[in-house]
Motif scaffolding. Structure first.
Motif, PDB file in Angstrom:
ATOM      1  N   GLU A  65      28.415  54.132   8.778  1.00 39.73           N
ATOM      2  CA  GLU A  65      27.243  54.159   9.651  1.00 39.73           C
ATOM      3  C   GLU A  65      27.659  54.282  11.114  1.00 39.73           C
ATOM      4  N   ILE A  66      28.738  53.599  11.492  1.00 39.06           N
ATOM      5  CA  ILE A  66      29.238  53.690  12.868  1.00 39.06           C
ATOM      6  C   ILE A  66      29.685  55.113  13.171  1.00 39.06           C
ATOM      7  N   VAL A  67      30.405  55.729  12.230  1.00 44.45           N
ATOM      8  CA  VAL A  67      30.853  57.119  12.415  1.00 44.45           C
ATOM      9  C   VAL A  67      29.649  58.042  12.561  1.00 44.45           C
ATOM     10  N   GLN A  68      28.635  57.827  11.732  1.00 48.34           N
ATOM     11  CA  GLN A  68      27.441  58.667  11.787  1.00 48.34           C
ATOM     12  C   GLN A  68      26.696  58.493  13.112  1.00 48.34           C
ATOM     13  N   VAL A  69      26.545  57.265  13.567  1.00 40.46           N
ATOM     14  CA  VAL A  69      25.863  57.012  14.843  1.00 40.46           C
ATOM     15  C   VAL A  69      26.649  57.642  15.993  1.00 40.46           C
ATOM     16  N   THR A  70      27.976  57.495  15.959  1.00 42.30           N
ATOM     17  CA  THR A  70      28.824  58.088  17.005  1.00 42.30           C
ATOM     18  C   THR A  70      28.696  59.600  16.998  1.00 42.30           C
ATOM     19  N   ALA A  71      28.725  60.199  15.814  1.00 39.36           N
ATOM     20  CA  ALA A  71      28.597  61.662  15.713  1.00 39.36           C
ATOM     21  C   ALA A  71      27.240  62.128  16.229  1.00 39.36           C
ATOM     22  N   ASN A  72      26.185  61.399  15.899  1.00 39.14           N
ATOM     23  CA  ASN A  72      24.848  61.761  16.400  1.00 39.14           C
ATOM     24  C   ASN A  72      24.786  61.655  17.922  1.00 39.14           C
ATOM     25  N   ALA A  73      25.381  60.607  18.474  1.00 36.77           N
ATOM     26  CA  ALA A  73      25.392  60.436  19.934  1.00 36.77           C
ATOM     27  C   ALA A  73      26.186  61.560  20.595  1.00 36.77           C
ATOM     28  N   ASP A  74      27.353  61.906  20.026  1.00 35.30           N
ATOM     29  CA  ASP A  74      28.160  62.994  20.575  1.00 35.30           C
ATOM     30  C   ASP A  74      27.399  64.320  20.522  1.00 35.30           C
ATOM     31  N   ALA A  75      26.683  64.545  19.431  1.00 37.32           N
ATOM     32  CA  ALA A  75      25.899  65.775  19.292  1.00 37.32           C
ATOM     33  C   ALA A  75      24.790  65.835  20.348  1.00 37.32           C
ATOM     34  N   LYS A  76      24.152  64.705  20.604  1.00 31.67           N
ATOM     35  CA  LYS A  76      23.094  64.674  21.622  1.00 31.67           C
ATOM     36  C   LYS A  76      23.678  64.934  23.010  1.00 31.67           C
ATOM     37  N   VAL A  77      24.841  64.352  23.295  1.00 28.44           N
ATOM     38  CA  VAL A  77      25.493  64.578  24.590  1.00 28.44           C
ATOM     39  C   VAL A  77      25.843  66.062  24.746  1.00 28.44           C
TER      40      VAL A  77
END
Length: 160
Positions: A65-77
């Protein structure tokens, strides 16, 4: 209290009481289990292994879940950055188009000499940014002599 737990307890106690009275002659009125001691070593080991496996599964799930949240945040950035660059490019393109339109409108009313002067200035500006070399000659024959002879031998492309 008419909870589910109480309902199950009552059914169990009725069945257990009837069985104990019939088979052992003992009437059980009520009982509760306060503590459990596992006496079978294999069962204790299996339960401990299951608890460890469950803990590892929960840890892996949290990490995923942490990896997924980080990936989503990176994608938004990255998306915000790309949108900002696109807007900046749009502003620069509009400014460049406005500049060209203004210069074009001004040159249409200018005399021929002013028009040629502006063409030379624009060419010089483009060449100075690109690192190009300009050779001026009277005609193409003179240019060929410059490029083919000793004067321009090192300026043109090698034909050998």
């Amino acid at each position: 209290e008419d909870s589910f737990r109480q309902f199950i307890h009552d059914i169990f106690m009725k069945s257990f009481s009837e069985s104990m009275l019939k088979e052992c002659g003992v009437q059980v009125i009520d009982m509760s289990i306060e503590d459990v001691v596992i006496v079978n070593a294999e069962l204790a080991t299996a339960m401990a292994s299951a608890a460890v496996a469950n803990s590892n599964l929960e840890k892996a799930t949290i990490e995923a879940e942490i990896v997924q949240v980080t990936a989503n945040a990176d994608a938004k950035v990255a998306l915000i950055d790309a949108q900002g660059k696109a807007k900046a490019m749009n502003v620069l393109a509009k400014a460049d188009a406005d500049r060209i339109s203004t210069i074009s409108a001004s040159l249409q009313g200018a005399c021929a000499a002013a028009q040629i002067l502006e063409q030379v200035k624009a060419s010089a500006a483009a060449l100075s940014q690109g690192g190009s070399t300009v050779m001026l000659a009277q005609d193409t024959g003179a240019l060929a002599t410059l490029l083919g002879g000793a004067q321009g031998a090192k300026l043109g492309p090698s034909l050998a």
